[in-house]
Scaffold this active site. Structure first.
Site, mmCIF file in Angstrom:
data_model
loop_
_atom_site.group_PDB
_atom_site.id
_atom_site.type_symbol
_atom_site.label_atom_id
_atom_site.label_comp_id
_atom_site.label_asym_id
_atom_site.label_seq_id
_atom_site.Cartn_x
_atom_site.Cartn_y
_atom_site.Cartn_z
ATOM 1 C CD GLU A 27 -16.144 -5.453 -21.403
ATOM 2 O OE1 GLU A 27 -16.262 -5.841 -20.231
ATOM 3 O OE2 GLU A 27 -15.405 -4.501 -21.735
ATOM 4 C CE LYS A 56 -10.297 -1.923 -13.644
ATOM 5 N NZ LYS A 56 -10.777 -3.106 -14.397
#
Length: 390
Positions: free
Chosen positions: A194, A144
């Protein structure tokens, strides 16, 4: 100095100019005044409790106590690349407050007219970046890469941090709100969804986000359907699993107790659905502190990719800018090791009439360039809405 106030008193009495740091959280919130000492040392290897960075932190706390600051706290931001200088400081005064619902604040404050708006990079270049990263992640050594983009905005008149923060809070009442004064005189502001790391006593928690979808506010049924599709999306579940597995690998070496859910849950912001995994644990070493654990985790694969070293090489190759504080962490840590750090997303920098906004997206083999352009656009809308833009 530490006092306890209400959030209304805080926002009405404190200007966010100068050296004022502001951080609002469902757990514990604070605003500071004055600056006792700055700490610009890079947080590189800041997870090493006996390393240079942590020694500088302890020395700064010791000097603050000797000067008469009873319960010193270290506040500020660490950049995406922790090898770069930090923007941390110990304030002269710290006021803690318990956050109450703030969505009733007025959002009709007139913002200055926009005179220019420039995407960095443009759409075609960004989609080429995504295509290259998606191809790279199809190879065995890279899983990723997180790619980001910016928008530079110029306004006819200067914008005040107070005006931006009030609208950020009103439009995103459940987020983590922050204002960080940066060394160059600009401000870092945002409404992050977050939580990277919260520590109180020996216990810690985290709520990593990876995998997202734009909400449909036309009806509850349509909105719920989007959330359900996200929950069962193979591409997004794969991206999320990379994040939680990487975090589990590093946290378990420092934990006497650790719980990482086997599958994520859904959470929402005003604009997006997210896949989230609440992580809970207890440190094995009493000397551990909120900042050492945050440095251990930063950056997670949600902000860089996996594995990090190779992902960062691709970021440096593909992104036509330096992220600086974007994609870093912002928060606080007291001299007892308690504290809270969030990921520096849904954010921007403000310097007079110049505003720079940031958003990123995780790229895996199944990523589609057009879709990633739109996903970053939705993430940018948190700050664009504050400015009265779409």
């Amino acid at each position: 100095m530490e006092t306890l106030c209400t959030d209304d008193a805080i926002r009405s009495s404190v200007s966010l100019s100068g050296d004022s740091f502001y951080f609002a959280s469902p757990w514990k919130s604070l605003v500071t005044q004055g600056r006792f000492a700055s700490l610009d040392a890079p947080a590189w290897q800041g997870d090493d409790l006996e390393g240079d960075f942590q020694q500088k932190v302890r020395s700064a706390f010791s000097a603050a106590r000797e000067s008469g600051i009873d319960k010193p706290v270290l506040v500020g931001a660490v950049p995406f690349d922790s090898r770069q200088p930090s923007a941390l400081f110990i304030p002269q005064r710290c006021d803690y407050f318990s956050r109450q619902p703030l969505a009733e604040q007025a959002t009709d404050v007139a913002m200055p007219a926009i005179t220019s708006r420039h995407a960095i990079p443009g759409k075609n270049v960004f989609m080429e970046m995504v295509a290259r990263a998606a191809e790279a992640t199809s190879q065995p050594e890279l899983d990723k890469v997180v790619l980001s983009r910016l928008i530079d905005i110029t306004t006819a008149e200067p914008v005040t941090p107070d005006a931006v923060m009030d609208r950020l809070i009103a439009l995103n009442p459940t987020s983590y709100h922050f204002h960080v004064p940066l060394p160059d005189g600009s401000s870092l502001l945002g409404a992050s969804p977050e939580l990277l790391l919260r520590k109180t006593g020996s216990r810690f928690s985290s709520l990593p986000l990876a995998g997202s979808a734009r909400r449909d506010r036309s009806s509850d049924q349509a909105d719920q359907a989007i959330g359900e599709r996200l929950m069962y999306s193979q591409k997004d579940r794969y991206e999320h699993r990379l994040v939680t597995q990487a975090m589990q690998e590093v946290l378990q070496t420092r934990s006497s107790y650790l719980v990482v859910p086997e599958k994520p849950e859904l959470i929402t912001t005003s604009t997006l659905w997210h896949l989230a995994s609440p992580i809970e644990g207890e440190v094995s070493c009493p000397s551990e502190n909120a900042l050492s654990l945050a440095c251990l985790l930063h950056p997670t694969p949600a902000l860089s990719g996996y594995p990090h070293a190779l992902a960062q090489q691709w970021i440096e190759t593909l992104e036509p800018f330096d992220r600086e504080m974007f994609g870093g962490i912002v928060g606080w840590c007291d001299d007892q090791g308690n504290g809270e750090w969030v990921v520096t997303i849904r954010c921007g920098t403000l310097a007079g009439n110049r505003i720079r906004l940031f958003a990123g997206a995780g790229i895996v083999p199944a990523s589609l360039p057009e879709a990633e352009w739109h996903e970053t656009g939705v993430k940018l809308s948190t700050m664009l809405n504050v400015l009265g833009l779409q």
